[in-house]
Each structure stands twice: as structure tokens, then as C-alpha cells.
Design a protein around this motif. Structure first.
Motif, PDB file in Angstrom:
ATOM      1  N   MET A   1      -7.146  42.848  19.167  1.00  0.00           N
ATOM      2  CA  MET A   1      -7.552  43.026  20.561  1.00  0.00           C
ATOM      3  C   MET A   1      -8.591  44.135  20.664  1.00  0.00           C
ATOM      4  O   MET A   1      -8.396  45.254  20.174  1.00  0.00           O
ATOM      5  CB  MET A   1      -6.343  43.361  21.438  1.00  0.00           C
ATOM      6  N   ALA A   2      -9.718  43.836  21.323  1.00  0.00           N
ATOM      7  CA  ALA A   2     -10.765  44.821  21.606  1.00  0.00           C
ATOM      8  C   ALA A   2     -10.878  44.967  23.117  1.00  0.00           C
ATOM      9  O   ALA A   2     -10.951  43.967  23.844  1.00  0.00           O
ATOM     10  CB  ALA A   2     -12.099  44.382  21.007  1.00  0.00           C
ATOM     11  N   LEU A   3     -10.891  46.202  23.587  1.00  0.00           N
ATOM     12  CA  LEU A   3     -10.912  46.479  25.021  1.00  0.00           C
ATOM     13  C   LEU A   3     -12.188  47.213  25.415  1.00  0.00           C
ATOM     14  O   LEU A   3     -12.771  47.954  24.616  1.00  0.00           O
ATOM     15  CB  LEU A   3      -9.701  47.321  25.418  1.00  0.00           C
ATOM     16  N   VAL A   4     -12.587  47.017  26.670  1.00  0.00           N
ATOM     17  CA  VAL A   4     -13.682  47.778  27.271  1.00  0.00           C
ATOM     18  C   VAL A   4     -13.123  48.439  28.524  1.00  0.00           C
ATOM     19  O   VAL A   4     -12.509  47.758  29.360  1.00  0.00           O
ATOM     20  CB  VAL A   4     -14.880  46.881  27.622  1.00  0.00           C
ATOM     21  N   THR A   5     -13.304  49.754  28.648  1.00  0.00           N
ATOM     22  CA  THR A   5     -12.737  50.484  29.776  1.00  0.00           C
ATOM     23  C   THR A   5     -13.825  51.162  30.595  1.00  0.00           C
ATOM     24  O   THR A   5     -14.932  51.410  30.122  1.00  0.00           O
ATOM     25  CB  THR A   5     -11.732  51.551  29.308  1.00  0.00           C
ATOM     26  N   GLY A   6     -13.468  51.483  31.821  1.00  0.00           N
ATOM     27  CA  GLY A   6     -14.373  52.170  32.730  1.00  0.00           C
ATOM     28  C   GLY A   6     -14.045  51.784  34.152  1.00  0.00           C
ATOM     29  O   GLY A   6     -13.323  50.812  34.399  1.00  0.00           O
ATOM     30  N   PRO A   7     -14.576  52.508  35.129  1.00  0.00           N
ATOM     31  CA  PRO A   7     -14.308  52.189  36.534  1.00  0.00           C
ATOM     32  C   PRO A   7     -15.057  50.939  36.974  1.00  0.00           C
ATOM     33  O   PRO A   7     -15.900  50.401  36.248  1.00  0.00           O
ATOM     34  CB  PRO A   7     -14.826  53.432  37.277  1.00  0.00           C
ATOM     35  N   THR A   8     -14.763  50.482  38.176  1.00  0.00           N
ATOM     36  CA  THR A   8     -15.487  49.344  38.751  1.00  0.00           C
ATOM     37  C   THR A   8     -16.981  49.650  38.805  1.00  0.00           C
ATOM     38  O   THR A   8     -17.389  50.737  39.208  1.00  0.00           O
ATOM     39  CB  THR A   8     -14.964  49.046  40.156  1.00  0.00           C
ATOM     40  N   GLY A   9     -17.792  48.681  38.396  1.00  0.00           N
ATOM     41  CA  GLY A   9     -19.235  48.868  38.449  1.00  0.00           C
ATOM     42  C   GLY A   9     -19.823  49.598  37.261  1.00  0.00           C
ATOM     43  O   GLY A   9     -20.980  50.004  37.306  1.00  0.00           O
ATOM     44  N   SER A  10     -19.056  49.750  36.180  1.00  0.00           N
ATOM     45  CA  SER A  10     -19.568  50.481  35.017  1.00  0.00           C
ATOM     46  C   SER A  10     -20.159  49.559  33.951  1.00  0.00           C
ATOM     47  O   SER A  10     -20.547  50.026  32.883  1.00  0.00           O
ATOM     48  CB  SER A  10     -18.452  51.338  34.398  1.00  0.00           C
ATOM     49  N   GLY A  11     -20.221  48.268  34.218  1.00  0.00           N
ATOM     50  CA  GLY A  11     -20.860  47.344  33.281  1.00  0.00           C
ATOM     51  C   GLY A  11     -19.942  46.734  32.252  1.00  0.00           C
ATOM     52  O   GLY A  11     -20.407  46.151  31.264  1.00  0.00           O
ATOM     53  N   LYS A  12     -18.622  46.812  32.470  1.00  0.00           N
ATOM     54  CA  LYS A  12     -17.666  46.280  31.487  1.00  0.00           C
ATOM     55  C   LYS A  12     -17.864  44.779  31.268  1.00  0.00           C
ATOM     56  O   LYS A  12     -17.855  44.296  30.130  1.00  0.00           O
ATOM     57  CB  LYS A  12     -16.223  46.543  31.960  1.00  0.00           C
ATOM     58  N   THR A  13     -18.015  44.036  32.370  1.00  0.00           N
ATOM     59  CA  THR A  13     -18.156  42.581  32.266  1.00  0.00           C
ATOM     60  C   THR A  13     -19.401  42.204  31.472  1.00  0.00           C
ATOM     61  O   THR A  13     -19.378  41.282  30.640  1.00  0.00           O
ATOM     62  CB  THR A  13     -18.192  41.947  33.662  1.00  0.00           C
ATOM     63  N   THR A  14     -20.506  42.918  31.699  1.00  0.00           N
ATOM     64  CA  THR A  14     -21.737  42.632  30.962  1.00  0.00           C
ATOM     65  C   THR A  14     -21.536  42.841  29.471  1.00  0.00           C
ATOM     66  O   THR A  14     -21.996  42.046  28.641  1.00  0.00           O
ATOM     67  CB  THR A  14     -22.874  43.524  31.477  1.00  0.00           C
ATOM     68  N   THR A  15     -20.828  43.918  29.102  1.00  0.00           N
ATOM     69  CA  THR A  15     -20.553  44.169  27.684  1.00  0.00           C
ATOM     70  C   THR A  15     -19.713  43.043  27.084  1.00  0.00           C
ATOM     71  O   THR A  15     -19.981  42.570  25.970  1.00  0.00           O
ATOM     72  CB  THR A  15     -19.841  45.520  27.517  1.00  0.00           C
ATOM     73  N   LEU A  16     -18.700  42.588  27.818  1.00  0.00           N
ATOM     74  CA  LEU A  16     -17.852  41.509  27.311  1.00  0.00           C
ATOM     75  C   LEU A  16     -18.635  40.205  27.169  1.00  0.00           C
ATOM     76  O   LEU A  16     -18.480  39.473  26.183  1.00  0.00           O
ATOM     77  CB  LEU A  16     -16.651  41.302  28.229  1.00  0.00           C
ATOM     78  N   TYR A  17     -19.474  39.889  28.166  1.00  0.00           N
ATOM     79  CA  TYR A  17     -20.271  38.668  28.067  1.00  0.00           C
ATOM     80  C   TYR A  17     -21.237  38.737  26.883  1.00  0.00           C
ATOM     81  O   TYR A  17     -21.502  37.739  26.206  1.00  0.00           O
ATOM     82  CB  TYR A  17     -21.060  38.444  29.361  1.00  0.00           C
ATOM     83  N   THR A  18     -21.795  39.932  26.654  1.00  0.00           N
ATOM     84  CA  THR A  18     -22.688  40.092  25.512  1.00  0.00           C
ATOM     85  C   THR A  18     -21.932  39.858  24.209  1.00  0.00           C
ATOM     86  O   THR A  18     -22.446  39.222  23.278  1.00  0.00           O
ATOM     87  CB  THR A  18     -23.307  41.506  25.526  1.00  0.00           C
TER      88      THR A  18
END
Length: 571
Positions: free
Chosen positions: A305-322
Motif C-alpha cells: 500500500m502506497a499513500l498520499v497525504t495532505g489537506p484538501t486542495g494539496s494535489g493528492k488526486t493529481t499525484t495518484l492519477y499520475t
């Protein structure tokens, strides 16, 4: 006697901006399309309309005004009849001490000047503006003014009548959304006060005020937005959420709408989701090269499992899509559960949660695991059930990607512990955690050397020598005067090395985990941000603005006793 257009042509020739061949081609184009020579030069792309306007202003000895640099008061449209403004390409920009400054496409047209002065009925000063943005401003201003004037009639009609494209309210809402899209805003806020309606755009993570319709148009605007989002028009006392698709000339945009009652009326926030958003690679997002390599090494593993953390609007979704785009090959079955699906990916089976029919993250994840996936993306781990199923999937041969809301990467361990996951499960399933923030980029078009104060340097533990390469933006039309344009990520990667796993097994607190991770090479987000400031990508002031979003031991002051930036970055 030469007219103004001939003077413009002569000036462009003298400065080498156009050639005789350019003029010959423009004449042919003008003859075919009924255009004058200057307009034909613009139409064929030899010069742009702004350059022609500046040249004309210099020839006419008239001040040139760049309308993109002004936050024009659209309410001044009431002082000049629309027919006069459109016929003579003129609009009042501002009024100071009884003198109204009027932008005109041709201030040497004496008949037009006289007509405008008679309509204004007061002292005026004429300035020259580029005709194309001036006419766009005129159209927008009178749509807004029409929305305010017609508010009473619009709200008195059957709400269904508001869907016709010719209605002023419809035009005003369309203009509000279109302008926000063109400015690159992520959100549009309509905030009513007792006597004023505030329009604000969130651009690069920061709210910026914009001119909009008056308070009288508020109810009509909200009603129109509710029609578009298929909300209950009769309900004004409880929150409502909806969505619709807006067709813009640059492509379709999904708009998520949130309406909530306040003491001054219904407050509206519209989130703009660009369907055609293109994916970048990790380097373009701002990940340091060393971190990119280590993160890609994690993604290359067959399970975990790899996680990306940060508040709302910090670009987490973009990193995951990449990450998904890198993993998306014909030999992998990739499935996602998201809320909502923001970017469509070919060959990836994407599912959107729907609580109304019982389709939650946990429920959908159970079903997905029966679809023989190799890679599973869970949009967010929000509860204990989802966390436990995700870890189980990671332990049974799947690569699981997801997000958490924590301040830093190390904080993900504490959050997973809160979900009831034992240390042995964390050490067996968790591969690593990326934490990130977004900071605003210095606008490259108006960047100048920065000279931070001594107090700012001390707060970051820097010397004056460290500040030699810092830059800041002065503000220009391209960045709407903000000095920043676009954003860049600031990152840290927490990997579960043997030392870190031992600390987790011993139940060590977050500070001890952070020390163990740094001893094994983890670089804190703040250090990544300082390097980006050193490279001129962002500013110390921007890092200070987001300082509270770093982890508890990541405040700038924590680094005040460390060596200067040059030595820390080269370490």
C-alpha cells in the motif's frame, strides 16, 4: 493626409515589425474578407491587436490602458447607455474627483468622443484601449447590469423560464463561470452581505475578489444556478449540493455546486473540474528527482500500500492519477473507487461512490477485489472499515493506492493506528507515504530579484548570501497582478525502512518515527520548499503563508539554528 491606420503601418515598417511581404499577404487577405490593412495584419497573425493599440496610442499621444491590469467597476455601465458604448467602443473605467476616465478604441474619433461626453454629462478623460478586450468588457458589463436590473422580473417568473439562453440572469451566470474558467480558477464563491454581493475566485489556492453583479441580482443568480444543478428551488433554509456540466469554448467543465443558507441569503460555491485536464509526469509536478526515483521504485512493487497525504486542495488526486498513468499497461487490471471521478483514464475501470444506493468506499472496495485487479485506487481512506479492507488487499497480492488527511507523511502511521490496525499489519502492508502541499509559482513574466527582510531570513535560518537567487513577482496582466502564476508541489517521502519498522513495532510516537526516517534519508517538506525558493520557483513569503500546513516539527523556526541553506542543500 495620412490617417491613423497609415501611421500605424509606417511605424510597424520602420521598426521592422512587418515586411513588405507581410503587407502584400495582408492586402490579399483583406480584399478577400473585406478588412482594412491593419485589421488584416491582425487577422493573419503578423501582429496582435494589443501591439497595434500601443502603437496607435503612441502615435496619437494618448495614454494606453491595458484592461487586463484593471479590476474594472462594472457598475459604471449604468452611467453610459449600452447603445453608445457598443457603437463607439467606449466604457467608463473609473471616476475620481468628478472626472470619469473613459477607455476607447479610437479616442481621435471626435464624433464618438462628443457622443460619449454628452451621455456621461460630466468631465471626462479619454484613454486608448485594445479594441478586442474592450468590446468583451462592454459585453460582460452590460450583461451584469442587465442581471441586476431584471432581478425582480426574473424571480417573479416561473423558475423554468430562467433556462432560456436570452435571459439576463442566464447570461450573467454563464459569464461568471466562463470568466472563472478563463482565469484558471478552481472555485467560484458568491458571498452575500447585507448590502453587497461579493464574487471571489480561488486561483492557485488563494481567494481573489472580482467585480460582479450587484446585491439585487443575488436571488436570481442563485435560482438560475439551482436550475442548472437540478436543486430544489423552493428550499432556501437547508444546504443543498448538486452538479452540472458547463460547455466552454475550451471544452466541457464539470461544476459541483454547494448552496448553504446564511443570515444574508444563500451562499454559493461552485467547484470547477476540467474534464480535459492533462496528466503530467512527476517531475513536472515538482517532485525532486531523487524522490521521484524512490517513489517509482515503490510503485514497481507487485503488492503493498502506497499513500498520499495532505489537506484538501494539496494535489493528492493529481499525484495518484499520475501514478496510475505510469502503471496503466495492457498487462495490468487497474480499478478505482473515487468521489468523484475527476479524470477519465483509458483502460482503467473507474467507479464513483453513491451513498444513496449504498455504494460506499468500503462496499465498493469489497466488490472490486472480486474483479481480479492488479492495482486498486481508493480515493480516500475515511473510516476503519475501509482501512482494514485496503490493508487486507495489500497483504493478499494487490498494489493499493489511496489518500489520507494528515499534516505530514509520518502522521499516516498514527492515523492508521487510530483505525485499529496493529503494528505487524502496518509493517507488512505499508510501502511508503508521500506528503505534499502546493505553493504558488513566481510569475515568470514579472519576476525580479527578491530582497526578504532580515526577520524573514532569521525565521527560515537563512543568511543574506542564501537569498542571492531568490525571486518574487511584481505583478503583471498575465498573473492578474498577483505576482504568482500556477503552483508547484512541495514533497516528502516516508519509507518503511527496517529502522522505521522497528520503531513502529515498538509503538514509537510520531517524533521518534520522523527522526528514524530522517536518519534513513527522508527529506522534510520544508527543505524541499526552501530549495524551490532558492531556485526562484516560489518565495519565502509563500512558504510562510502555508507554514501551518507543515508537520508539527516542520515550522520554519525549527530550522533557525541549522546551517545556512547552501550547506543544508548540498548535504
Amino acid at each position: 493626409m495620412l490617417d491613423a491606420g497609415e501611421f500605424v503601418i509606417r511605424d510597424l515598417l520602420d521598426r521592422g515589425r512587418v515586411s513588405e511581404e507581410d503587407l502584400a499577404g495582408a492586402r490579399r487577405h483583406g480584399a478577400e474578407h473585406g478588412l482594412g490593412l491593419v485589421d488584416a495584419l491582425i487577422a493573419t497573425g503578423v501582429v496582435d491587436s494589443r501591439e497595434v493599440a500601443i502603437t496607435r496610442a503612441a502615435i496619437c499621444e494618448s495614454p494606453f490602458v491595458d484592461l487586463e491590469a484593471y479590476d474594472v467597476d462594472l457598475s459604471l455601465a449604468e452611467r453610459l447607455p449600452r447603445t453608445v458604448a457598443e457603437r463607439h467602443a467606449a466604457f467608463p473605467l473609473f471616476s475620481i474627483e468628478g472626472v470619469t476616465t473613459i477607455a476607447m478604441a479610437d479616442p481621435l474619433d471626435l464624433r464618438a468622443v462628443d457622443a460619449v461626453r454628452q451621455a456621461i454629462r460630466g468631465e471626462t478623460a479619454m484613454v486608448l484601449a485594445d479594441a478586442e478586450p474592450l468590446r468583451a468588457l462592454i459585453a460582460r458589463a452590460y450583461r451584469m447590469a442587465g442581471a441586476s436590473r431584471d432581478r425582480g422580473a426574473a424571480t417573479a417568473r416561473d423558475p423554468g423560464d430562467l433556462t432560456t439562453g436570452e435571459e439576463p440572469i442566464v447570461a450573467a451566470v454563464n459569464d461568471l463561470i466562463a470568466r472563472a474558467i478563463e482565469e484558471g480558477a478552481s472555485d467560484v464563491h458568491l458571498n452575500p452581505d447585507e448590502h453587497e454581493l461579493h464574487v471571489r475566485h480561488r486561483i492557485d489556492g488563494v481567494l481573489q475578489s472580482r467585480q460582479g453583479p450587484g446585491a439585487a441580482a443575488h436571488a436570481g443568480l442563485v435560482q438560475r444556478i439551482k436550475v442548472m444543478a437540478n436543486l430544489d428551488l423552493t428550499q432556501t433554509r437547508r444546504p443543498q449540493d448538486g452538479k452540472f456540466r458547463f460547455d466552454h469554448e475550451t471544452g466541457p467543465v464539470d461544476v459541483r455546486v454547494s448552496v448553504i443558507p446564511t443570515v444574508c441569503g444563500e451562499n454559493v460555491v461552485m467547484r470547477l473540474l476540467r474534464r480535459g485536464a492533462s496528466l503530467k509526469d512527476f517531475n513536472e509536478l515538482g517532485m525532486p528527482p531523487g524522490l521521484v526515483q524512490r517513489f517509482e521504485d515503490l510503485l514497481a512493487l507487485p503488492h503493498g500500500m502506497a499513500l498520499v497525504t495532505g489537506p484538501t486542495g494539496s494535489g493528492k488526486t493529481t499525484t495518484l492519477y499520475t501514478a496510475l498513468a505510469r502503471l496503466n499497461t495492457p498487462d495490468r487490471n487497474i480499478m478505482t473507487i473515487e468521489d468523484p471521478v475527476e479524470i477519465r483514464l483509458p483502460m482503467v475501470r473507474q467507479t464513483q461512490v453513491n451513498p444513496e444506493v449504498g455504494l460506499t468506499f468500503a462496499g465498493a472496495l469489497r466488490s472490486i477485489l472480486r474483479q481480479d485487479p492488479d492495482v486498486v485506487l481508493v480515493g480516500e481512506i475515511r473510516d476503519q472499515e475501509t482501512a482494514q479492507i485496503a490493508v487486507q488487499a495489500a497483504l493478499t497480492g494487490h498494489l493499493v493506492l489511496s489518500t489520507l488527511h494528515t499534516n505530514d507523511a509520518v502522521g499516516a502511521v498514527a492515523r492508521l493506528r487510530d483505525f485499529g490496525l496493529p503494528p505487524f499489519a502496518l509493517n507488512s502492508a505499508l510501502l511508503g507515504v508521500v506528503a505534499q502541499r502546493l505553493v504558488r509559482r513566481v510569475c515568470p513574466d514579472c519576476a525580479v530579484p527578491d530582497e526578504p527582510t532580515e526577520a524573514t531570513l532569521r525565521a527560515f535560518g537563512l543568511t543574506r548570501q542564501d537569498a542571492a537567487l531568490l525571486r518574487r513577482g511584481e505583478g503583471c496582466p498575465r498573473c492578474l497582478g498577483a505576482g504568482y502564476r500556477g503552483r508547484v508541489g512541495v514533497y516528502e517521502l516516508f519509507r518503511l525502512t527496517p529502522a522505521v519498522q522497528s520503531a513502529i513495532e515498538a509503538g514509537a510516537p510520531a517524533l521518534e518515527l520522523a527522526r528514524a526516517a530522517r536518519a534513513d534519508g527522508m527529506r522534510p517538506m520544508l527543505d524541499d520548499g526552501l530549495e524551490k525558493a532558492r531556485l526562484g520557483l516560489t518565495t519565502l513569503e509563500e512558504l510562510w503563508r502555508v507554514r501551518t500546513e507543515f508537520g508539527a516539527d516542520e515550522s520554519p523556526a525549527a530550522h533557525a539554528t541549522e546551517p545556512p541553506l547552501e550547506r543544508r542543500l548540498s548535504a
